[in-house]
Scaffold this active site. Structure first.
Site, PDB file in Angstrom:
ATOM      1  N   PHE A 144       0.838  -1.587   0.224  1.00 11.14           N
ATOM      2  CA  PHE A 144       0.262  -0.159  -0.066  1.00 11.14           C
ATOM      3  C   PHE A 144       0.697   1.257  -0.067  1.00 11.14           C
ATOM      4  O   PHE A 144       0.455   2.327   0.168  1.00 11.14           O
ATOM      5  CB  PHE A 144      -0.660  -0.057   1.344  1.00 11.14           C
ATOM      6  CG  PHE A 144      -2.002  -1.251   1.077  1.00 11.14           C
ATOM      7  CD1 PHE A 144      -2.435  -1.409   0.649  1.00 11.14           C
ATOM      8  CD2 PHE A 144      -1.652  -1.937   2.587  1.00 11.14           C
ATOM      9  CE1 PHE A 144      -3.867  -2.373   0.565  1.00 11.14           C
ATOM     10  CE2 PHE A 144      -2.705  -3.445   2.500  1.00 11.14           C
ATOM     11  CZ  PHE A 144      -3.174  -3.484   1.850  1.00 11.14           C
ATOM     12  N   THR A 174       2.097  -7.450   3.779  1.00  8.46           N
ATOM     13  CA  THR A 174       0.903  -7.172   4.712  1.00  8.46           C
ATOM     14  C   THR A 174       0.135  -6.695   4.728  1.00  8.46           C
ATOM     15  O   THR A 174      -0.499  -6.530   3.303  1.00  8.46           O
ATOM     16  CB  THR A 174       2.200  -6.240   5.145  1.00  8.46           C
ATOM     17  OG1 THR A 174       1.728  -5.050   4.555  1.00  8.46           O
ATOM     18  CG2 THR A 174       3.366  -6.361   6.591  1.00  8.46           C
ATOM     19  N   ALA A 177      -2.037  -2.242   8.659  1.00  9.95           N
ATOM     20  CA  ALA A 177      -0.509  -1.414   9.449  1.00  9.95           C
ATOM     21  C   ALA A 177      -0.326  -2.304  10.818  1.00  9.95           C
ATOM     22  O   ALA A 177      -1.572  -2.848  11.341  1.00  9.95           O
ATOM     23  CB  ALA A 177      -1.454  -0.530   9.981  1.00  9.95           C
ATOM     24  N   GLY A 200       8.648   1.755   2.632  1.00  9.45           N
ATOM     25  CA  GLY A 200       9.069   3.579   2.868  1.00  9.45           C
ATOM     26  C   GLY A 200       9.583   3.705   4.517  1.00  9.45           C
ATOM     27  O   GLY A 200       9.277   2.095   4.856  1.00  9.45           O
ATOM     28  N   ASP A 201       9.795   5.128   4.371  1.00 16.06           N
ATOM     29  CA  ASP A 201       9.950   4.960   6.126  1.00 16.06           C
ATOM     30  C   ASP A 201       9.263   4.259   7.159  1.00 16.06           C
ATOM     31  O   ASP A 201       9.445   4.038   8.100  1.00 16.06           O
ATOM     32  CB  ASP A 201      10.109   5.927   6.684  1.00 16.06           C
ATOM     33  CG  ASP A 201      11.254   6.816   5.406  1.00 16.06           C
ATOM     34  OD1 ASP A 201      12.232   6.489   5.172  1.00 16.06           O
ATOM     35  OD2 ASP A 201      11.596   8.820   5.291  1.00 16.06           O
ATOM     36  N   GLY A 202       7.671   4.499   6.776  1.00  8.83           N
ATOM     37  CA  GLY A 202       6.828   3.573   7.702  1.00  8.83           C
ATOM     38  C   GLY A 202       6.919   2.307   7.724  1.00  8.83           C
ATOM     39  O   GLY A 202       6.749   2.219   8.760  1.00  8.83           O
ATOM     40  N   SER A 244       7.445   6.872  -0.511  1.00 13.42           N
ATOM     41  CA  SER A 244       7.276   8.088  -0.533  1.00 13.42           C
ATOM     42  C   SER A 244       8.530   9.211  -0.375  1.00 13.42           C
ATOM     43  O   SER A 244       9.255   9.710  -1.166  1.00 13.42           O
ATOM     44  CB  SER A 244       6.150   9.088  -0.122  1.00 13.42           C
ATOM     45  OG  SER A 244       5.138   8.376  -0.030  1.00 13.42           O
TER      46      SER A 244
END
Length: 543
Positions: A144, A174, A177, A200-202, A244
């Site tokens: 996502f 995954t 969250a 990404g960083d998340g 991103s």
């Protein structure tokens, strides 16, 4: 045509004449130095351009395979007789511009089957000695994040390289969250040589929280205790950028490129990384590895969360809106200087591969901790400094926070593994001055050279909002009592809001009052830090 290996008593070196492309080369394998090299065997005629000799360290060879070669291809060498060729292909790392790595391949061949097998065996034996390389990986793919390309990036660009390097994987896509974080508390983590996150960083933050949390749980350490010494995580984390921003990847590898990151994982690079913990009232909130920002960057993130439908453009929109609002916040900061560090935030000594400052700072910190354990508390703690004021931004940079938009980052001289963070305080100033400060993140000027900017290298700090000091504890009630809808709908309003939001590696922390502590080299990445550029190497040589 080929020349064989040396006698059995000289196994430290293997040398033969092999064909590469359309030319005959002198190929040598130096076992002692772990280097594969090839050069032109014939002296270059006067005035003619010589063929360039090449060297590849064994540590950067990905794989060696026996290869079927087309007979027509072998006949392109004019000296070759009508004899079956025997070949092997060496896959290795090739450096391109801007820290990008590529997988290059070279096929050597000869007419001696025994010699060909001897080369394959010798190279594979040396590859087997590369004990830092992973053999079995746990991979989490976020479908996502970013442009929703995580699965495609992994399957097309990364999985084939892992297969080439004989790395087996367990892949989990995954579904929601914290999926990876929850799974890491249950999985048999010790059967893997590393954990890879694709996103990404998340996504990295989620995997990091899972790995650190699992390690502390297994060691019986309470994460809610802000004074606890956390157990070091020995399992490495690899980052395949597919988000991103991918700030962590950019700051530890030098580029956001899936192939480059995959190659760092394959060859088994290791880069220790500082991690900071954030607490409030003896309750653990989050871990941070890049930015903990209050005020400007916190307000941007809070505004962005409601505009995810805009995609990456939301960062520009929210940034411009937050800049126009020009909100400042009052509070008190108590900080503990990092006296153990060799460097300083303004020394322009950047963190690079094999960083001397990180190594020396780590040694000094360990000495301080040994003194503390012996009861010499003053030397470990040092003297706290208290600062009160009105701030547009309070930023704690664990690393440089560099990214493609800001190649220098928030704190260019911050280090990956020196046990400290750079605390940057931007006091209330005019919009024009604040704009001048922001612009310096994109050029070569010293961004700390302003009267309203202060920067400190710290081990710990605490922040308390003025409104909490005054006994006002409910953020939502404060906003309702002090302000109406006008302030939220008119970005040019510069009245004083009671509190901002903390931006912790791109995730929000609503609590204004926090405790921040750096844990030196708490975790390890499949990376080696940013390698020195040719310009930096030349500058150092001149000195």
């Amino acid at each position: 045509m080929s020349e064989g290996s040396p006698p059995a008593g000289r196994r430290e070196r293997l040398s033969s004449r092999l064909v590469l492309g359309k030319h005959l080369w002198e190929v040598a394998l130096d076992r002692e130095r772990s280097v594969l090299s090839w050069r032109d065997p014939e002296p270059c005629p006067r005035g003619a351009a010589s063929r360039e000799s090449c060297t590849v360290p064994i540590s950067e060879i990905i794989a060696v395979e026996e290869t079927e070669i087309d007979t027509k291809q072998s006949k392109t060498a004019k000296w070759q007789k009508m004899t079956k060729p025997y070949a092997f292909t060496v896959y290795h790392v090739k450096r391109a511009q801007n820290h990008r790595w590529q997988c290059n391949d070279m096929t050597f061949w000869c007419i001696d089957e025994h010699l060909c097998n001897q080369w394959i065996q010798a190279l594979k034996e040396l590859l087997d000695l590369q004990i830092s390389r992973p053999k079995h990986l746990l991979v989490y793919v976020n479908p996502f994040g970013g442009k929703k390309q995580g699965e495609r990036i992994y399957e097309e660009k990364v999985a084939p390289l892992f297969s080439l390097a004989s790395i087996t994987t367990d892949v989990i896509v995954t579904e929601h969250a914290n999926h990876a974080k929850e799974d890491l508390f249950e999985v048999n983590l010790y059967k893997y040589d590393g954990v890879v996150c694709v996103g990404g960083d998340g996504m990295f933050s989620e995997v990091m929280h899972g790995v650190i949390g699992r390690t502390q749980k297994d060691c019986g350490i309470d994460q809610n205790n802000p004074k606890a010494s956390l157990a070091q995580c020995n399992i490495r984390i690899g980052i395949i950028p597919a988000g991103s921003t991918d700030c962590i990847c950019y700051a530890t590898v030098g580029i956001n490129d899936p192939v480059t990151s995959a190659l760092h994982i394959i060859i088994g690079d290791t880069q220790p990384l500082d991690v900071s913990s954030v607490h409030r009232n003896n309750a653990f909130l989050k871990y941070c590895v890049s930015l903990l920002g209050y005020g400007f960057y916190g307000d941007i993130l809070k505004d962005c969360e409601a505009k995810r439908w805009m995609g990456p453009a939301r960062y520009d929109y929210s940034g411009f809106k937050t800049f126009l609002s020009h909100h400042y916040y009052e509070g008190t900061i108590s900080l503990l200087p990092a006296t153990h560090t060799v460097g300083s935030p303004r020394d322009k000594k950047y963190c690079r591969t094999g960083c001397r400052i990180c190594k020396q700072s780590k040694q000094r910190l360990e000495k301080e901790q040994r003194n503390y354990e012996r009861g010499i508390k003053g030397k470990e703690e040092g003297e706290w400094k208290v600062i009160r004021g009105k701030f547009l931004a309070i930023n704690a940079a664990n690393i440089s926070c560099a990214c493609p938009r800001s190649p220098k980052g928030l704190s260019p001289s911050a280090h990956l593994a020196d046990g400290s963070a750079d605390l940057i305080l931007v006091r209330k100033c005019s919009r024009l001055n604040f704009l001048r400060y922001l612009v310096r993140h994109t050029n070569q000027d010293d961004q700390f050279d302003f009267a309203f900017v202060e920067v400190y290298r710290v081990k710990k700090f605490q922040f308390t909002s003025k409104h909490f000091e005054d006994g006002d504890n409910d953020v939502n009630d404060m906003q309702k009592n002090h302000f109406g809808q006008f302030c939220r709908d008119h970005p040019a309003c510069c009245c004083v809001l009671p509190n901002s939001t903390w931006n912790c590696d791109g995730e929000t922390i609503d609590s204004s009052t926090i405790e921040f502590k750096v844990h030196c080299q708490l975790m390890k990445l499949f990376a080696r830090g940013i390698e020195k550029s040719k310009h930096e190497a030349a500058h150092k040589h001149e000195k």
